[in-house]
Every structure is written in C-alpha cells, then in structure tokens.
Design a protein around this motif. Structure first.
Motif, PDB file in Angstrom:
ATOM      1  N   GLY A  22     -96.324  20.156 -58.579  1.00  0.00           N
ATOM      2  CA  GLY A  22     -97.880  20.532 -59.267  1.00  0.00           C
ATOM      3  C   GLY A  22     -98.877  19.342 -58.398  1.00  0.00           C
ATOM      4  N   ILE A  23     -98.479  18.537 -57.646  1.00  0.00           N
ATOM      5  CA  ILE A  23     -99.241  17.438 -56.809  1.00  0.00           C
ATOM      6  C   ILE A  23    -100.022  18.196 -55.863  1.00  0.00           C
ATOM      7  CG2 ILE A  23     -99.396  15.379 -55.863  1.00  0.00           C
ATOM      8  CD1 ILE A  23     -96.623  14.412 -57.197  1.00  0.00           C
ATOM      9  N   PRO A  24    -101.268  18.174 -56.069  1.00  0.00           N
ATOM     10  CA  PRO A  24    -102.010  19.119 -55.168  1.00  0.00           C
ATOM     11  C   PRO A  24    -102.343  18.351 -53.832  1.00  0.00           C
ATOM     12  CG  PRO A  24    -103.447  18.028 -56.681  1.00  0.00           C
ATOM     13  CD  PRO A  24    -102.073  17.729 -57.204  1.00  0.00           C
ATOM     14  N   PHE A  25    -101.128  18.276 -53.236  1.00  0.00           N
ATOM     15  CA  PHE A  25    -101.202  17.797 -51.811  1.00  0.00           C
ATOM     16  C   PHE A  25    -100.747  18.866 -50.852  1.00  0.00           C
ATOM     17  CE2 PHE A  25     -98.912  15.721 -48.449  1.00  0.00           C
ATOM     18  CZ  PHE A  25     -99.836  14.681 -47.781  1.00  0.00           C
ATOM     19  N   PRO A  26    -101.431  18.912 -49.678  1.00  0.00           N
ATOM     20  CA  PRO A  26    -102.619  18.392 -49.540  1.00  0.00           C
ATOM     21  C   PRO A  26    -103.899  19.117 -49.927  1.00  0.00           C
ATOM     22  CG  PRO A  26    -101.769  20.064 -47.692  1.00  0.00           C
ATOM     23  CD  PRO A  26    -100.723  19.916 -48.862  1.00  0.00           C
ATOM     24  N   THR A  27    -103.650  20.314 -50.693  1.00  0.00           N
ATOM     25  CA  THR A  27    -104.703  20.876 -51.361  1.00  0.00           C
ATOM     26  C   THR A  27    -104.140  21.519 -52.580  1.00  0.00           C
ATOM     27  OG1 THR A  27    -104.106  23.160 -50.358  1.00  0.00           O
ATOM     28  CG2 THR A  27    -105.491  21.588 -49.115  1.00  0.00           C
ATOM     29  N   ARG A  28    -105.129  21.807 -53.403  1.00  0.00           N
ATOM     30  CA  ARG A  28    -104.801  22.874 -54.589  1.00  0.00           C
ATOM     31  C   ARG A  28    -104.273  23.808 -54.507  1.00  0.00           C
ATOM     32  NH1 ARG A  28    -103.337  20.945 -59.281  1.00  0.00           N
ATOM     33  NH2 ARG A  28    -102.296  22.919 -59.788  1.00  0.00           N
ATOM     34  N   ALA A  30    -102.032  24.578 -52.052  1.00  0.00           N
ATOM     35  CA  ALA A  30    -100.574  24.620 -51.989  1.00  0.00           C
ATOM     36  C   ALA A  30     -99.763  24.335 -53.146  1.00  0.00           C
ATOM     37  CB  ALA A  30    -100.460  23.285 -51.096  1.00  0.00           C
ATOM     38  N   ALA A  31    -100.511  23.563 -54.209  1.00  0.00           N
ATOM     39  CA  ALA A  31     -99.935  23.567 -55.657  1.00  0.00           C
ATOM     40  C   ALA A  31     -99.740  24.882 -56.104  1.00  0.00           C
ATOM     41  CB  ALA A  31    -100.437  22.403 -56.333  1.00  0.00           C
ATOM     42  N   ASP A  32    -100.927  25.505 -56.069  1.00  0.00           N
ATOM     43  CA  ASP A  32    -100.855  26.940 -56.774  1.00  0.00           C
ATOM     44  C   ASP A  32     -99.735  28.026 -56.148  1.00  0.00           C
ATOM     45  OD1 ASP A  32    -102.938  25.954 -58.482  1.00  0.00           O
ATOM     46  OD2 ASP A  32    -104.469  27.070 -57.102  1.00  0.00           O
ATOM     47  N   TYR A  33     -99.693  27.880 -54.806  1.00  0.00           N
ATOM     48  CA  TYR A  33     -98.851  28.551 -54.345  1.00  0.00           C
ATOM     49  C   TYR A  33     -97.374  28.262 -54.499  1.00  0.00           C
ATOM     50  CZ  TYR A  33     -95.293  29.970 -50.479  1.00  0.00           C
ATOM     51  OH  TYR A  33     -94.321  30.785 -49.943  1.00  0.00           O
ATOM     52  N   TYR A  34     -97.132  27.014 -54.822  1.00  0.00           N
ATOM     53  CA  TYR A  34     -95.561  26.544 -55.033  1.00  0.00           C
ATOM     54  C   TYR A  34     -95.464  26.718 -56.608  1.00  0.00           C
ATOM     55  CZ  TYR A  34     -94.229  24.949 -50.560  1.00  0.00           C
ATOM     56  OH  TYR A  34     -94.056  24.903 -49.287  1.00  0.00           O
ATOM     57  N   ASN A  38     -92.282  28.552 -57.554  1.00  0.00           N
ATOM     58  CA  ASN A  38     -91.383  28.098 -58.631  1.00  0.00           C
ATOM     59  C   ASN A  38     -91.085  29.190 -59.871  1.00  0.00           C
ATOM     60  OD1 ASN A  38     -91.197  25.605 -57.418  1.00  0.00           O
ATOM     61  ND2 ASN A  38     -92.795  24.831 -58.649  1.00  0.00           N
ATOM     62  N   ASP A  39     -92.245  29.923 -60.428  1.00  0.00           N
ATOM     63  CA  ASP A  39     -91.766  30.941 -61.279  1.00  0.00           C
ATOM     64  C   ASP A  39     -90.926  32.092 -60.739  1.00  0.00           C
ATOM     65  OD1 ASP A  39     -92.600  32.063 -63.962  1.00  0.00           O
ATOM     66  OD2 ASP A  39     -93.723  33.517 -62.873  1.00  0.00           O
ATOM     67  N   ALA A  54     -87.117  24.627 -61.545  1.00  0.00           N
ATOM     68  CA  ALA A  54     -87.295  25.205 -60.029  1.00  0.00           C
ATOM     69  C   ALA A  54     -87.759  24.244 -59.017  1.00  0.00           C
ATOM     70  CB  ALA A  54     -87.530  26.522 -60.191  1.00  0.00           C
ATOM     71  N   GLY A  55     -89.086  23.958 -59.528  1.00  0.00           N
ATOM     72  CA  GLY A  55     -90.001  22.866 -58.721  1.00  0.00           C
ATOM     73  C   GLY A  55     -89.348  21.548 -58.432  1.00  0.00           C
ATOM     74  N   TYR A  56     -88.845  21.138 -59.597  1.00  0.00           N
ATOM     75  CA  TYR A  56     -88.113  19.647 -59.366  1.00  0.00           C
ATOM     76  C   TYR A  56     -86.920  19.957 -58.424  1.00  0.00           C
ATOM     77  CZ  TYR A  56     -91.122  16.885 -62.028  1.00  0.00           C
ATOM     78  OH  TYR A  56     -92.209  16.283 -62.662  1.00  0.00           O
TER      79      TYR A  56
END
Length: 118
Positions: A22-28, A30-34, A38-39, A54-56
């Motif tokens: 959930g860390i928005p790196f390099p962009t928000r 990317a975090a939304d995609y992951y 993860n879901d 799943a994310g961790y």
C-alpha cells in the motif's frame, strides 16, 4: 557488463515491493494496481489469506527474489523460483482477464537474466 542486468532486475524487484503493502511508490496508481492484485490473489487462494496478507507475502517475495538475483550464487535458483511463480500467474491472469503487461514484463526480465547471466 552481463552481471549488471540481473543485479538491476534484483534492485527493480526490491523497489517494486512497497506498492504490495500500500505504499504509493512510485505512484498512487501502482499501489492501487497492487491492492487490486492482492484482492485477486486472495480470491485465488479461496480467501484463506486476506488481501493484506497476500500483499505482505508478495512484498517479502519480491525483496527475497531481488536479493537472490543480486547475488551470483543464488541467481539461478531465484530465476527458476520466479518463473515458477510468474508462469502460472500469467496463465491465471489470462484466464481471469487481468492486465498482462506486468506479467509479460516480468517474464521478459526473467528471460534476460537467464540468457545474460554471469
């Protein structure tokens, strides 16, 4: 020169771990995609693990694989393990209509590391 490709890919793997948690790196984006990925990964497991878990797991795997690719003695086993994860993941992504560009990018990077390995 050829040892730089796997090392660079290893660094790339490590840098792509933060969006998994959930860390928005390099962009928000990317975090939304992951978050969506993860879901989806959670649903593939029959919801035995939560999207957060799943994310961790994805983040830890990316860091460990990145470290393995950066180390000549673990490079081959890291490539084989990554191919064992990304290969079936690509099949599932095709089946479920998920974006394929990330899968193909990872497969291409694995192939480059395998071909150019030192």
């Amino acid at each position: 020169m050829s040892s730089y490709v796997p090392f660079a890919f290893g660094v790339f793997c490590i840098l792509t771990a933060p969006p998994f948690i959930g860390i928005p790196f390099p962009t928000r984006r990317a975090a939304d995609y992951y978050a969506s990925k993860n879901d989806w990964l959670s649903s593939l497991s029959g919801r035995r693990e939560s999207p957060t878990q799943a994310g961790y797991l994805g983040a830890v795997m990316r860091v460990l694989l990145g470290l393995g690719l950066s180390s000549p003695q673990y490079r081959r086993v890291s490539c084989v393990f990554m191919l064992a994860v990304v290969g079936p993941g690509t099949v599932f992504a095709v089946r479920d209509g998920k974006p394929l560009l990330p899968q193909f990018g990872m497969l291409a990077a694995i192939a480059a590391c395998w071909i150019i390995r030192s």
